[in-house]
Enzyme design. Structure first.
Site, PDB file in Angstrom:
ATOM      1  N   GLU A   1       0.805  -1.221   0.000  1.00 18.37           N
ATOM      2  CA  GLU A   1       0.000   0.000   0.000  1.00 18.37           C
ATOM      3  C   GLU A   1       0.837   1.271   0.000  1.00 18.37           C
ATOM      4  OE1 GLU A   1      -2.839   0.511   3.187  1.00 18.37           O
ATOM      5  OE2 GLU A   1      -3.608   2.330   2.247  1.00 18.37           O
TER       6      GLU A   1
ATOM      7  N   ILE B   1      -0.871  -1.919   7.732  1.00 18.76           N
ATOM      8  CA  ILE B   1      -1.866  -1.711   8.796  1.00 18.76           C
ATOM      9  C   ILE B   1      -3.194  -1.468   8.096  1.00 18.76           C
ATOM     10  CG2 ILE B   1      -2.661  -0.252  10.695  1.00 18.76           C
ATOM     11  CD1 ILE B   1       0.217   0.306  11.417  1.00 18.76           C
ATOM     12  N   ASP B   2      -4.076  -2.435   8.161  1.00 14.71           N
ATOM     13  CA  ASP B   2      -5.412  -2.250   7.610  1.00 14.71           C
ATOM     14  C   ASP B   2      -6.289  -1.844   8.787  1.00 14.71           C
ATOM     15  OD1 ASP B   2      -7.308  -2.363   5.439  1.00 14.71           O
ATOM     16  OD2 ASP B   2      -8.205  -3.998   6.571  1.00 14.71           O
TER      17      ASP B   2
ATOM     18  N   ASP C   1      -6.140  -4.773   0.279  1.00 15.71           N
ATOM     19  CA  ASP C   1      -7.134  -4.825   1.370  1.00 15.71           C
ATOM     20  C   ASP C   1      -7.732  -6.233   1.482  1.00 15.71           C
ATOM     21  OD1 ASP C   1      -7.316  -1.963   2.040  1.00 15.71           O
ATOM     22  OD2 ASP C   1      -8.315  -1.734   0.102  1.00 15.71           O
TER      23      ASP C   1
ATOM     24  N   THR D   1      -6.017   1.891   9.499  1.00 18.27           N
ATOM     25  CA  THR D   1      -5.124   2.988   9.912  1.00 18.27           C
ATOM     26  C   THR D   1      -5.853   4.063  10.720  1.00 18.27           C
ATOM     27  OG1 THR D   1      -3.589   2.632   8.114  1.00 18.27           O
ATOM     28  CG2 THR D   1      -3.643   4.839   9.015  1.00 18.27           C
TER      29      THR D   1
ATOM     30  N   ASP E   1      -0.922  -5.106   2.991  1.00 23.26           N
ATOM     31  CA  ASP E   1      -1.495  -3.944   3.674  1.00 23.26           C
ATOM     32  C   ASP E   1      -0.876  -3.953   5.073  1.00 23.26           C
ATOM     33  OD1 ASP E   1      -2.948  -1.906   4.788  1.00 23.26           O
ATOM     34  OD2 ASP E   1      -4.805  -2.484   3.768  1.00 23.26           O
TER      35      ASP E   1
HETATM   36  C1  IPD Z   1      -9.314   0.838   4.903  1.00 24.53           C
HETATM   37  C2  IPD Z   1     -10.026  -0.120   5.822  1.00 24.53           C
HETATM   38  C3  IPD Z   1     -11.506   0.211   5.935  1.00 24.53           C
HETATM   39  C4  IPD Z   1     -12.154   0.260   4.583  1.00 24.53           C
HETATM   40  C5  IPD Z   1     -11.413   1.204   3.657  1.00 24.53           C
HETATM   41  C6  IPD Z   1      -9.946   0.784   3.560  1.00 24.53           C
HETATM   42  P1  IPD Z   1      -6.735   1.322   5.519  1.00 24.53           P
HETATM   43  O1  IPD Z   1      -7.950   0.507   4.774  1.00 24.53           O
HETATM   44  O2  IPD Z   1      -9.896  -1.434   5.349  1.00 24.53           O
HETATM   45  O3  IPD Z   1     -12.210  -0.721   6.693  1.00 24.53           O
HETATM   46  O4  IPD Z   1     -13.494   0.649   4.752  1.00 24.53           O
HETATM   47  O5  IPD Z   1     -12.015   1.135   2.390  1.00 24.53           O
HETATM   48  O6  IPD Z   1      -9.278   1.636   2.675  1.00 24.53           O
HETATM   49  O7  IPD Z   1      -6.667   2.668   4.884  1.00 24.53           O
HETATM   50  O8  IPD Z   1      -7.061   1.387   6.951  1.00 24.53           O
HETATM   51  O9  IPD Z   1      -5.556   0.477   5.180  1.00 24.53           O
HETATM   52 CA    CA Z   2      -6.513  -1.166   3.792  1.00 19.29          CA
HETATM   53 CA    CA Z   3      -3.362   0.324   5.276  1.00 20.53          CA
END
Ligand code: IPD
Ligand code: CA
Ligand code: CA
Length: 263
Positions: free
Chosen positions: A65, A82-83, A208, A85, A80
């Site tokens: 990412e 940190i999913d 993701d 963030t 990813d």
């Molecule tokens: C997000 C998370 C969130 C989702 C967003 C993503 P990030 O990723 O997964 O739940 O609703 O569409 O972009 O930015 O925290 O890596």
């Molecule tokens: Ca993500």
């Molecule tokens: Ca992320």
């Protein structure tokens, strides 16, 4: 002896997850967009994962990412770091490290690690899904009305009317409840575990979904796009559910802006 893809992905997720756990609450936060954040932990965690994967499989491609694509190979790692963030930046401990491996877009390995609770979700194509080494299974809830669903909203929600509120409203009056956790990887693995019966979201990237999508499938779940067509790593949309309610979710998604009342 060749290194197992899964073993290396697990090592990377655990080591990187420890970095994330240690940095929570003490990070610098930058804005990638109006509401889209990145912290120095995202970058540090990604560096650690890439270092480990590159060391083990220097020929493989990587799509991560924060640093984008590198390499050109049929085998590609989707990272990813940190999913979740936004959660992480607020000190809300719902976030995941997500690492998937695909060969020509066919998922082979998925690892999602939840550092806050030390839960490691793993799957290999054809080998089932596990949580901390114990096999996982999606729920057996048979109706949408008895289902707990989960979803998310895109970072474009302020400016784009295609922001999921129509689907959210349609599901709200047809299921038991809906959660928004803030981490797609978390949503997918909790669906694989049977905590959630189904998950839908659009506006997602391959990193993701990659790991979590394989984990759901290997736990007996069904994944597709919003029309019931095959799910694709690069398609941006996913409906992931137990096999009993998957079609009912597709039926609700078809209602779009027309169906705000319970049917
Ligand atoms: C997000 C998370 C969130 C989702 C967003 C993503 P990030 O990723 O997964 O739940 O609703 O569409 O972009 O930015 O925290 O890596
Ligand atoms: Ca993500
Ligand atoms: Ca992320």
């Amino acid at each position: 002896m060749s290194l197992s893809y899964l073993a290396v992905a697990i090592q990377a997720a655990l080591q990187a997850g420890a970095v994330a756990r240690n940095m929570i609450g003490q990070v610098n936060i930058e804005h990638k967009g109006r509401i889209d954040l990145v912290t120095d932990a995202d970058k540090a965690v990604e560096r650690e994962i890439v270092r480990i994967l590159r060391g083990a499989f220097p020929e493989h491609a990587i799509l991560a990412e924060e640093t984008g694509t590198s390499g050109d190979n049929a085998y590609c790692w989707y990272i990813d770091p940190i999913d979740g963030t936004t959660n992480y930046a607020h000190g809300f401990p719902v976030y995941a490290v997500s690492i998937g491996l695909a060969e020509a877009d066919r998922l082979l390995v998925g690892v999602v690690y939840l550092p806050a609770t030390d839960e490691l979700f793993t799957a290999e194509l054809g080998g089932g899904a596990m949580l901390n080494g114990v096999p996982l299974r999606v729920s057996d809830t048979e109706t949408l009305l008895n289902s707990l669903l989960v979803t998310g909203f895109p970072y474009t929600a302020h400016d784009d009317s295609d922001n999921n509120l129509d689907h959210y409203g349609n599901f709200l009056t047809r299921c038991q409840g809906i959660r928004r956790t803030g981490s797609a990887a978390y949503d997918l693995v909790r669906t694989a575990q049977g905590c959630f019966d189904g998950y839908w979201e659009s506006g997602l990237y391959a990193y993701d979904m990659a790991a979590g999508a394989l984990i759901v499938q290997e736990a007996g779940g069904v994944i597709s796009d919003y029309d019931g067509g095959p799910w694709s790593l690069h398609g941006g949309k996913i409906v992931a559910a137990n096999p009993h309610i998957h079609q009912a979710m597709l039926d609700v998604l078809k209602l779009g802006k027309t169906g705000m009342h319970a049917g």
